[in-house]
Design a protein around this motif. Structure first.
Motif, PDB file in Angstrom:
ATOM      1  N   LEU A 363      31.068 -14.775   9.983  1.00  0.00           N
ATOM      2  CA  LEU A 363      30.591 -15.398   8.713  1.00  0.00           C
ATOM      3  C   LEU A 363      31.264 -16.704   8.177  1.00  0.00           C
ATOM      4  O   LEU A 363      32.507 -16.499   7.944  1.00  0.00           O
ATOM      5  N   ILE A 364      30.671 -17.890   8.211  1.00  0.00           N
ATOM      6  CA  ILE A 364      31.288 -18.943   7.845  1.00  0.00           C
ATOM      7  C   ILE A 364      30.438 -19.714   6.424  1.00  0.00           C
ATOM      8  O   ILE A 364      29.235 -19.546   6.548  1.00  0.00           O
ATOM      9  N   ASN A 365      30.868 -19.666   5.362  1.00  0.00           N
ATOM     10  CA  ASN A 365      30.480 -20.181   4.128  1.00  0.00           C
ATOM     11  C   ASN A 365      31.058 -21.448   3.738  1.00  0.00           C
ATOM     12  O   ASN A 365      32.202 -21.422   3.246  1.00  0.00           O
ATOM     13  N   TYR A 366      30.271 -22.527   3.912  1.00  0.00           N
ATOM     14  CA  TYR A 366      30.542 -23.589   3.616  1.00  0.00           C
ATOM     15  C   TYR A 366      30.548 -23.955   1.953  1.00  0.00           C
ATOM     16  O   TYR A 366      29.756 -23.731   1.318  1.00  0.00           O
ATOM     17  N   TYR A 367      31.937 -24.137   1.656  1.00  0.00           N
ATOM     18  CA  TYR A 367      32.281 -24.200   0.214  1.00  0.00           C
ATOM     19  C   TYR A 367      32.993 -25.298  -0.212  1.00  0.00           C
ATOM     20  O   TYR A 367      34.335 -25.783   0.469  1.00  0.00           O
ATOM     21  N   LEU A 368      32.616 -26.195  -1.155  1.00  0.00           N
ATOM     22  CA  LEU A 368      31.434 -25.931  -1.897  1.00  0.00           C
ATOM     23  C   LEU A 368      30.520 -26.976  -1.042  1.00  0.00           C
ATOM     24  O   LEU A 368      30.640 -28.189  -0.988  1.00  0.00           O
ATOM     25  N   PHE A 369      29.114 -26.647  -0.674  1.00  0.00           N
ATOM     26  CA  PHE A 369      28.139 -27.487   0.123  1.00  0.00           C
ATOM     27  C   PHE A 369      27.702 -28.542  -1.051  1.00  0.00           C
ATOM     28  O   PHE A 369      27.397 -29.506  -0.358  1.00  0.00           O
ATOM     29  N   SER A 370      27.267 -28.260  -2.232  1.00  0.00           N
ATOM     30  CA  SER A 370      26.663 -29.084  -3.130  1.00  0.00           C
ATOM     31  C   SER A 370      27.279 -28.949  -4.515  1.00  0.00           C
ATOM     32  O   SER A 370      27.674 -27.702  -5.106  1.00  0.00           O
TER      33      SER A 370
END
Length: 702
Positions: A363-370
């Protein structure tokens, strides 16, 4: 968590997610932000669900307007994306009280613990396992469960995972404020008395004020023992907290999904401190339903720190069962304070992303995307801005999608890198690096340094910090990777030592007696060993303990350190002399001398039989370290020809026989190389032209 469980729930070995905080946006902005994530190749949306915002007044829940959680999750589902829920109770995210409602502290002031010398903790810390706190969390989880329970992926919805709390133990560590409340010390006394008797520190561990006073201000005669016991107790306390949260989530209807535990620890663009978080939480992650994840901020990835990310991933895999991901994967431009203090090379995202994938991140969670806005809390606290967070009106300045919805320069690079993974996602199973027979020892207690009190603990922690990472990562491990060796990491404190692999031990003056004996037994049975840094002279409580060096026939000599007037240097055999800041002299029976301390002539590196001992901090000397590895008959599986310095290839294999090759050019200019793996030419045997910062890829299927 088993990889089969993850793939069964998610339907794919890997998931790419984007963090979008619905509560920082107007509902009319949600669709555009989610569509941007989908357009960039993301499979899921993640968000904190801040208790502070939804229950700003006790018993008055608000799930309307910008706080309409159900509408946000259902919109993600309509757009074909999963949702990862992060309901805390602690969420951080620059929120006031780290996301805990103000009223909770007013209602339960006893939940703020005491710490060293009986001082009241000033941060947002609470006593995690106190029944009063858990009772309030239960009510909060019940409300979240009412909304998200029917939307779980197993019930036809899109909620695919739930994160339990966030960065557990981080506030305690960074502030050096262990929970020393009466409640926690009473439990500590029970646990320690059961293991070590009623008077382990020279006085009875009774549940009374005088005992607690002594423990909050430990004397030098027992401080190291107490801090060791406290650290080990705290690991179990955090494990119990995660179990408590998991049971509360299940009772709230949030079940049949992975429960994520997010591990913290990078600092100032380096990973040296990340294993502290692993040490705190690896016991909590020892659960079939718990999915460990990392929280990594390294800024630019380059020759300066690429070994940090590789080592973090290998350590997390070793300590937490092999199935893991990253819930805070840095994806922006680095402008965190809105002052342009840094501007991250956008190619670094691709390098970090593909190295994490190659090393088995699920799992890769782009932080912070927006980014978004911090609205004024109701009721408005008179605290200088009255908002939900302390960053001013705007939040997420560094995000690929700015607070106002504009794309910054990182968005296009993120999109291109993510979309390039799509063939991999469809066709490749679970991946892991193809390692050489080298294992780096991970000793959790070496990183159990979040608490210190008094002189002796400060001295021990300083020694541990000097030798457990730092120069060891920057010089020795970096050299191995540049030479083509790909090592794994093993928790030798809790597990056995593989007799077929060279054990590489980063060593300080302190080492637990049980580990010293385990390593001595490994060598006695014919196992190979390489010690780097120091030789162990004490156990982890400061008592003299030389079992390992006596078994190896080592006699320690004087330790030397550089200063403004003493320019310490060492001389490797057959190589130029080099400056260093630390070296310890030693003698070893029958040893072959490999390096000496300049002007002293005393040994600081030697080999005898299957053991090599290096007690000086070298630079990244690939010639010296490569010669030592070749002396063991070890040649790297990966070999390169041409202008290859600064090129970092990784070969990974899948569980269905697939093979993935990534070749990272960490320099800002092109390279031409030839590449082989186990003597097999890669890329059709052709010379590979790598442009500046390029990542080349080759995939093979059975």
């Amino acid at each position: 968590m088993k990889k089969e469980n993850w793939s069964k729930i998610c339907g794919t070995p890997r998931l790419i997610s984007a963090e979008i905080h619905y509560f920082r946006l107007e509902p009319g902005e949600w669709r555009e932000r989610i569509e941007k994530a989908k357009e960039a190749g993301c499979d899921a949306i993640a968000s904190y669900i801040p208790w502070l915002c939804h229950e700003s007044v006790e018993g008055r829940y608000d799930f309307t307007g910008r706080l309409d959680l159900r509408a946000f999750v259902e919109l993600a589902k309509d757009l074909g994306l999963y949702f990862i829920a992060r309901p805390g109770p602690f969420v951080m995210a620059e929120l006031k009280n780290e996301g805990i409602p103000h009223w909770l502290y007013d209602k339960h002031p006893h939940l703020r613990p005491l710490s060293w010398e009986g001082r009241k903790v000033e941060s947002a810390m609470v006593i995690y396992n106190h029944p009063d706190f858990l009772a309030e969390v239960e009510k909060w989880y019940d409300r979240v469960g009412e909304i998200l329970g029917p939307l779980l992926v197993g019930r036809g919805g899109n909620v695919v995972a739930v994160q339990l709390d966030n960065e557990i133990g981080m506030l305690q560590w960074v502030n050096n404020t262990p929970d020393l409340s009466d409640f926690t010390l009473a439990r500590f006394n029970d646990r320690v008395s059961e293991k070590r008797g009623r008077e382990p520190y020279g006085f009875a561990l009774e549940k009374r004020d005088e005992t607690y006073r002594l423990l909050r201000s430990p004397g030098e005669d027992f401080s190291l023992e107490f801090i060791r016991d406290l650290g080990q107790f705290t690991r179990e306390d955090y494990r119990e907290y995660v179990q408590n949260l998991k049971q509360l989530a299940k009772r709230a209807g949030l079940e049949g999904i992975p429960y994520i535990v997010n591990i913290h620890g990078t600092s100032e663009g380096r990973g040296f401190t990340f294993p502290i978080g692993i040490s705190q939480l690896y016991k909590a992650c020892d659960d079939e339903e718990v999915f460990p994840s990392s929280d990594i901020y390294l800024g630019d990835l380059s020759l300066r720190n690429f070994q940090d990310l590789y080592t973090i991933n290998e350590t997390l895999a070793a300590a937490c069962g092999g199935v893991y991901g990253s819930m805070e994967f840095e994806c922006g431009d680095g402008n965190y304070g809105d002052n342009y203090g840094q501007r991250i090379d956008p190619y670094s995202l691709e390098h970090k992303l593909k190295l994490c994938i190659a090393q088995g991140n699920r799992l890769i969670n782009y932080y912070l995307f927006s980014g978004g806005r911090n609205y004024v809390l109701d009721p408005e606290p008179l605290d200088g801005n009255g908002r939900i967070a302390f960053t001013g009106e705007l939040h997420g300045f560094a995000a690929p999608i700015s607070p106002t919805g504009a794309e910054n320069y990182t968005y296009g690079f993120l999109k291109e890198a993510t979309l390039s993974l799509k063939p991999l996602t469809r066709n490749m199973g679970n991946l892991s690096v193809s390692h050489d027979p080298l294992t780096v020892a991970f000793i959790p207690d070496y990183f159990m340094s979040e608490y210190r009190y008094g002189t002796r603990s400060g001295e021990m922690i300083s020694d541990l910090q000097t030798h457990r990472a730092g120069n060891f990562w920057d010089s020795f491990l970096k050299a191995l990777l540049l030479l083509g060796y790909r090592y794994d990491v093993k928790n030798i404190q809790d597990g056995e030592i593989d007799p077929e692999r060279l054990l590489i031990l980063p060593c300080a003056r302190y080492l637990d007696v049980a580990i010293q004996r385990k390593i001595a037994d490994h060598v006695e049975r014919g196992g190979r060993l390489l010690i780097y840094g120091e030789v162990p002279l004490f156990d982890m409580t400061g008592r003299v303990c030389r079992e390992l060096i006596e078994a190896l026939g080592i006699t320690p000599g004087e330790a030397y350190r550089s200063s403004s007037k003493y320019f310490l240097s060492v001389k490797p055999l057959g190589l130029p002399e080099l400056a260093t800041h630390f070296a310890r002299a030693f003698r070893i029976e029958g040893g072959e001398e490999l390096a000496v301390i300049a002007q002293k002539g005393e040994t600081c590196a030697a080999r005898v039989g299957s053991t090599t001992v290096i007690t000086a901090h070298f630079n990244c000397n690939t010639g010296f370290f490569g010669r030592i590895l070749e002396g063991y008959g070890l040649k790297p599986k990966i070999s390169m020809t041409g202008d290859s310095f600064g090129v970092f290839p990784v070969v990974s294999v899948g569980d269905r026989g697939e093979r993935l090759v990534y070749v990272f050019n960490e320099d800002n200019f092109e390279r031409r190389i030839g590449l082989r793996f186990e003597e097999e030419p890669l890329f059709g045997g052709k010379e590979l032209l790598l442009r500046a910062r390029e990542v080349a890829v080759e995939m093979r299927y059975p």
